[in-house]
Design a protein around this motif. Sequence first.
Motif, mmCIF file in Angstrom:
data_model
loop_
_atom_site.group_PDB
_atom_site.id
_atom_site.type_symbol
_atom_site.label_atom_id
_atom_site.label_comp_id
_atom_site.label_asym_id
_atom_site.label_seq_id
_atom_site.Cartn_x
_atom_site.Cartn_y
_atom_site.Cartn_z
ATOM 1 N N LEU A 86 -59.619 -9.977 -89.123
ATOM 2 C CA LEU A 86 -58.170 -9.756 -89.235
ATOM 3 C C LEU A 86 -57.694 -8.741 -88.197
ATOM 4 N N ALA A 87 -58.464 -7.666 -88.038
ATOM 5 C CA ALA A 87 -58.080 -6.625 -87.072
ATOM 6 C C ALA A 87 -58.067 -7.185 -85.657
ATOM 7 N N ALA A 88 -59.098 -7.959 -85.337
ATOM 8 C CA ALA A 88 -59.152 -8.555 -83.994
ATOM 9 C C ALA A 88 -58.026 -9.575 -83.818
ATOM 10 N N GLY A 89 -57.734 -10.327 -84.876
ATOM 11 C CA GLY A 89 -56.719 -11.376 -84.796
ATOM 12 C C GLY A 89 -55.326 -10.820 -84.565
ATOM 13 N N THR A 90 -54.992 -9.732 -85.230
ATOM 14 C CA THR A 90 -53.638 -9.196 -85.052
ATOM 15 C C THR A 90 -53.506 -8.519 -83.685
ATOM 16 N N LEU A 121 -55.083 -1.801 -80.156
ATOM 17 C CA LEU A 121 -55.755 -1.460 -81.410
ATOM 18 C C LEU A 121 -55.275 -2.401 -82.513
ATOM 19 N N GLY A 122 -56.199 -2.944 -83.290
ATOM 20 C CA GLY A 122 -55.844 -3.734 -84.473
ATOM 21 C C GLY A 122 -56.322 -3.005 -85.709
ATOM 22 N N SER A 144 -64.980 -4.838 -83.043
ATOM 23 C CA SER A 144 -64.387 -4.739 -84.376
ATOM 24 C C SER A 144 -65.383 -4.173 -85.359
ATOM 25 N N ASP A 145 -64.846 -3.472 -86.357
ATOM 26 C CA ASP A 145 -65.718 -2.891 -87.370
ATOM 27 C C ASP A 145 -64.948 -2.864 -88.688
ATOM 28 N N SER A 146 -65.676 -2.714 -89.794
ATOM 29 C CA SER A 146 -64.997 -2.648 -91.093
ATOM 30 C C SER A 146 -65.673 -1.629 -91.985
#
Lengths: 409, 409
Positions: B333-337, B345-346, B376-378
């Motif tokens: 999701l972060a990469a997609g936005t 930055l996402g 990306s990381d979570s």
Amino acid sequence: VNSEIIGVGTELLLGQIANTNAQRISQRLAEVGVDVFRHSAVGDNLDRMKEAISEALGRADVVIVTGGLGPTPDDITRDAVAAVLDRPLERHAGLVTELKEFFAGRGRDMPDSNLRQADIPKGATVIEPEGTAPGFYVEEGARLLVALPGVPWEMEQMMSKAVVPLLRTRAGDAATVSREVLGVGLGESHTHRQIADLVDAQTNPTIAYLAGHGLVRVRITAKGPNAADALALIEPIEAEVRSRLGQSAVPGHGSLAQILGDLLRAHSATVATAESLTGGLIGAELTKAEGASDFFAGAAVVYSSETKASVLGVPRAVLDEHGPVSGQTAAHLAAGTARLFDADLGISATGVAGPADHDGEPPGTIFVGVSWRHSSDSQLVRGYGDRDNVRGIAVTAALDFARRTLATG
Amino acid sequence: VNSEIIGVGTELLLGQIANTNAQRISQRLAEVGVDVFRHSAVGDNLDRMKEAISEALGRADVVIVTGGLGPTPDDITRDAVAAVLDRPLERHAGLVTELKEFFAGRGRDMPDSNLRQADIPKGATVIEPEGTAPGFYVEEGARLLVALPGVPWEMEQMMSKAVVPLLRTRAGDAATVSREVLGVGLGESHTHRQIADLVDAQTNPTIAYLAGHGLVRVRITAKGPNAADALALIEPIEAEVRSRLGQSAVPGHGSLAQILGDLLRAHSATVATAESLTGGLIGAELTKAEGASDFFAGAAVVYSSETKASVLGVPRAVLDEHGPVSGQTAAHLAAGTARLFDADLGISATGVAGPADHDGEPPGTIFVGVSWRHSSDSQLVRGYGDRDNVRGIAVTAALDFARRTLATG
């Protein structure tokens, strides 16, 4: 039965937080028919706390104190209550055990200072802790003093589990019920002219109104032996208020977002938002209550002209000719988000939150858009006040424009 | 100089609104070094208003009353003040003219009831109206009583234009200054153990802390002859508090969103958010302060698995295998936005706000994601409390994860 609520904590007097605990407790007391006659807030100062508690006990049947039950040296509500009631503090063995278990369960040592949380005034009844801070209540003759922690979630749990049941017994079956009628696009003064004679004539129910963020909320409040009887008193007055407000009154009950959600459910329709100045507030409002996944498809916040075009497909010619703050752009934004999220309804808001002008428009200029069944429309709304207020007015205007579209479409 | 603040209005006692006026006035009084010793709120009841005003004047140098200055029969603050001070109400000719002009300027008739708003106690000084309701103040010997309307925006304007300048004269150059240190991921109890001895030892500055939405705010407040001297008292204590909190302390001042905004400006970078359970709250928080267009590219709220895939390109295999509530989905999701909004930055948040389980996960399960420079990381975060609280914790966790990434990247 009447009551007072005392908030304890220097953070209240420094304005670091609003006293939302007093608000929530008042709402809960109204449900069980307990009148609230005063709110007070005092700092973490023993003498001023004792003064406030003692005065409140001299006036009210029920006194609820929140805050000052934590483990730190600032937390002296127990001491103030014990002094006012002239009862010593006693360490409660059951609470000591629970505190130790709470910390052990999290693999942490318990600081010795936490043991203070097991001290309650002699003769008080413990209200089980939701975190580490227990509450307690003391009955002195007909008077009831309740002490609850200041952490809102802990306070709410204790109200529900212990205090409301206790008060329900005391208040008998008496109930206070409120119903709210929302009016959009009316000033407080205009509302007053429409319903002034009703307000003057009414004692039960009473009528009050509040204005903010482009919305007038007319609150009708009745007391009765039980909730059904109180509601029966409200209904004819509510009908009269709605008739006086005419087209401005919003049919239904609940917040604008809830009313729009109900309409969407009735249409088996979904909604998506396109937000510029509101930054995501319309989406956050639509998803505030549980069950929003029934109708909420998504939201796109597009702050710049570039993303209005690239993400939501607003034609660059429209942006160049009319500007990002325009009715044409609002209509294209609404259609664009409905397309992106494959939603039946698109809602948009673009405008100038301030404090500076933007795109040649002054702060408070707002365009809201709606796209519904392949047709788009927009409206100009004039906001006022600071940045927060303009954003709030934009949220109200966008939700109401969508509601009207669904109600008539 | 010490003060009390009294809010007037039955809507406060019914819990229909929180007393945010008391909060804002307290903040303004702190700026000019006026101590606040008590807040009170009473309903639209003449006897109880008189009692509260009279008590406050018996204790405090300055009493500020808000609300009850409107045109309706409920609005009786003028009458209560006149009775307590034993001064008659007098109709103010200048205000009558202004009221008539206000309505004429809007092409509306003035209801006769509005004339009551031109009545002020004999000898009082008018504070010019921002809407239709004027304020006023009365000096009695060393005591000052100020009456302001309850509409927050009107009250704020009058505080800035009339009351703060008046109090600045009275308080001399004394100033109260506060600095806040934010700590993320710490409990109140843990914070206490780290800084308990500092709290005990301090009288000026004082230290207090508050916890909520996954954030501890340690507030250091100093009084001095002027703001610079007060700040000089704060600085060594702030350094010590930061050293005690270690890694948990957030460098910088302001809200998490402001601190992240400053980091983004320093990197000349932009940010986009992808939000599921937060529904747009992260975007709304990032755009709360002016100047957000410097760094804010956009937000996408994707509630369903379908839109997570179709709008933000989360691979369907990831959604099927790990579920929408997972670290893998948060990272995508972060990469997609970031891709959709062409941002550097996402930031993402996906999880279960409650009250029901979702995707087999219990309420409070939150995954936040960050995408920065093509990596990306979570992180898994455990929320607790009600729906509002879980959403608030998700906002804090997502903003802080992004902040850490930028601070170290």
